[in-house]
Design a protein around this motif. Structure first.
Motif, short mmCIF file in Angstrom:
data_model
loop_
_atom_site.label_atom_id
_atom_site.label_comp_id
_atom_site.label_asym_id
_atom_site.label_seq_id
_atom_site.Cartn_x
_atom_site.Cartn_y
_atom_site.Cartn_z
N ARG A 311 77.09 44.67 -50.89
CA ARG A 311 76.18 45.78 -51.24
C ARG A 311 75.06 45.88 -50.21
N GLN A 312 74.62 47.09 -49.98
CA GLN A 312 73.45 47.32 -49.12
C GLN A 312 72.19 47.06 -49.94
N GLY A 313 71.20 46.45 -49.30
CA GLY A 313 69.94 46.20 -49.98
C GLY A 313 68.77 46.25 -49.01
N PHE A 314 67.57 46.34 -49.58
CA PHE A 314 66.35 46.37 -48.77
C PHE A 314 65.33 45.42 -49.38
N CYS A 410 63.57 45.19 -53.17
CA CYS A 410 63.20 46.57 -53.54
C CYS A 410 64.37 47.38 -54.06
N PHE A 411 65.56 47.16 -53.48
CA PHE A 411 66.66 48.07 -53.79
C PHE A 411 67.97 47.38 -53.45
N ILE A 412 68.95 47.52 -54.35
CA ILE A 412 70.32 47.09 -54.09
C ILE A 412 71.23 48.25 -54.51
N GLU A 413 72.14 48.58 -53.65
CA GLU A 413 73.07 49.68 -53.90
C GLU A 413 73.76 49.51 -55.25
N ASP A 414 73.75 50.58 -56.06
CA ASP A 414 74.44 50.64 -57.36
C ASP A 414 73.92 49.62 -58.37
N GLU A 415 72.70 49.14 -58.20
CA GLU A 415 72.17 48.14 -59.13
C GLU A 415 70.87 48.62 -59.76
N GLN A 416 70.76 48.37 -61.07
CA GLN A 416 69.49 48.54 -61.75
C GLN A 416 69.32 47.38 -62.71
N HIS A 417 68.10 46.95 -62.88
CA HIS A 417 67.85 45.79 -63.72
C HIS A 417 66.42 45.88 -64.23
N ALA A 418 66.17 45.26 -65.38
CA ALA A 418 64.83 45.21 -65.93
C ALA A 418 64.58 43.82 -66.48
N GLY A 419 63.41 43.30 -66.24
CA GLY A 419 63.06 41.98 -66.75
C GLY A 419 61.83 41.46 -66.07
N PRO A 420 61.22 40.41 -66.63
CA PRO A 420 60.01 39.84 -66.02
C PRO A 420 60.23 39.33 -64.60
#
Length: 477
Positions: A311-314, A410-420
């Motif tokens: 995956r691409q990420g920044f 900051c960002f990973i392709e096709d990924e979303q997440h929530a948490g502390p």
């Protein structure tokens, strides 16, 4: 690659990529659930458990206020809402981007929860109540259709005619069964399960619910024998062929104990992980489990060694202590050594105005990476880089104080997440000039790229941490 690897499950404001499997953590706010009843009945404790599961890797939190174990006592919609509403409010207050599912069969409860920010309706009765269909149709939530019909006439183990002409050779005759198969016939069971799920999915679509909002669950343990559950698990690929995301929800179920020998429900987590991985190999893409930490670890390991999935990420990096340019360069070098990860390119370094309470200017840069690690694993690697470069986080100071290095995923392709521990995309990504300007070194139009990915981007004059000068190139290769 198979079709399901490209699918998107649309759940309200969330688009859940199923290019890799997702973990749904079970949060039962009940006194009588079969394996964890009473553990999270206190709302504050339940919220803490939800946040803990997110940090363990849960992509979705499934909140339930009514036990559906065998012999359960039904609860009224009012009692169910009394149990789960404070919990949902508490989770949304602490993790506003969390993906929450509500496990309910009551339309009134579902309606309230959707107003609170719930994104998924998980209906154990398979949307057989027209009122539940209407609630779903009036929203844009995701829908989980579960099979809960008693299977009829499927217990045959295929009778066979035995050869009775063989000589006994002086042996006394003994009773002989005409059953010669350990499991019942597959076809009748799958016709019933797939027929029901297909009918209910089409019912939802006729009500105006898009195909890509629907997920199906064969309902293991719900009015099924152990043998029938095993048959259904073996035929997961047939369920996948229906064209909907398949949810695997075997966690700690009685049939898991029957095939593993683990009598106590809480001792069935290892066996659950085994069945879950088998389901993933057959195409299931959502795993509903109690032991989030264990299943996530097993899933991430399995996926890493069996799938080619970069995956691409920044990553945004910054320093305001010591030789700031050298700190950034060393951080990039260490990043390039992370397992299953490589640095593609790094932006120039930029001098930027202080932000978020920091008192001095910061030198910032952005690093483009390719990674095959799960985000929750990658963030630990980045935090380890901070530790290696002697970063000290002081919660008493604004911005956690001065930093030799700060690594923000900051960002990973096709990924979303929530948490502390981790939120993706980074909740402040679109307001940071010291991220957006360096990203222009790495791609033609980062604002358009991020906006297309659903990240709102501020106008330059409204951003924080404005770039004031170029600070040079990073020496990391």
């Amino acid at each position: 690659m198979l079709r399901e690897d490209y699918s998107i499950w649309r759940c309200g404001r969330h688009e859940i990529s199923l290019a890799r499997p997702r973990v749904m953590g079970i949060l039962n706010v009940t006194p009588d659930s079969f394996s964890d009843g009473g553990e999270n009945i206190d709302p504050a404790k339940a919220v803490d458990r939800a946040l803990q599961m997110m940090d363990e890797g849960a992509d979705i939190i499934d909140v339930g206020g009514e036990s559906t174990r065998p012999g359960h006592k039904p609860v009224s919609p009012e009692e169910e809402a009394h149990r789960i509403v404070p919990v949902i409010r508490g989770i949304m207050a602490k993790a506003p981007t969390a993906i929450i599912s509500v496990d309910t069969r009551h339309a009134a409860v579902a309606k309230v929860c959707l107003r609170l920010g719930v994104s998924i309706l998980n209906d154990v009765t398979g949307f057989t109540d027209p009122a539940m269909v209407q609630v779903a149709a009036e929203s844009d939530c995701g829908c989980i259709v579960m099979h809960w019909n008693k299977l009829a006439g499927t217990s045959s183990r295929r009778m066979v005619q035995l050869d009775t002409e063989r000589p006994l050779r002086n042996r006394r005759p003994v009773p002989t069964s005409t059953r010669r198969f350990t499991l019942p016939e597959t076809a009748p069971i799958m016709r019933e399960v797939m027929g029901f799920l297909g009918d209910q999915a089409r019912l939802l679509m006729r009500a105006g619910i898009d195909h890509d909002r629907i997920c199906i669950d064969p309902g293991p343990g719900f009015d099924k024998t152990y043998d029938q559950d095993v048959v259904i698990q073996r035929e997961t690929r047939k369920l996948v062929s229906m064209g909907y995301p398949v949810l695997n929800a075997v966690s700690r179920k009685r049939f898991v104990g029957a095939v593993s020998g683990a009598e106590d429900a809480k001792d069935r987590d290892f066996a659950t992980a085994g069945i879950a991985l088998a389901a993933v190999e057959s195409g299931a893409r959502v795993l509903r489990v109690h032991d989030v930490a264990g299943v996530t670890q097993a899933l991430n390991t399995y996926w890493s060694v069996t799938k080619n999935d970069p995956r691409q990420g920044f990553v945004s990096i910054g320093s305001n202590v010591g030789d700031r340019l050298a700190n950034l360069s060393q951080a990039v070098r260490l990043m390039n050594q992370i397992p299953m990860t490589c640095v593609v390119q790094a932006s120039h370094a930029y001098e930027t105005e202080p932000a978020y309470g920091i008192e001095t200017n910061v030198v910032n840069a952005v690093v483009e990476i390719r990674t095959e690690l799960a985000p929750i694993v990658l963030i630990d690697q980045l935090l380890d880089i901070e530790r290696q470069l002697k970063r000290v986080r002081d919660p008493r100071l604004a911005g956690h104080g001065p930093r030799t290095i700060d690594c923000d995923l900051c960002f990973i392709e096709d990924e979303q997440h929530a948490g502390p521990k981790l939120t993706l995309p980074h909740p402040h990504l679109g307001e940071r000039d010291y991220v957006l300007v360096p990203m222009e070194d790495l791609m033609h139009d980062p604002v358009r790229y991020l906006m297309h990915a659903g990240v709102p981007v501020y106008a330059p004059e409204d951003r924080v941490g404005h770039v004031v000068a170029e600070a040079g190139e990073l020496d990391w290769q």
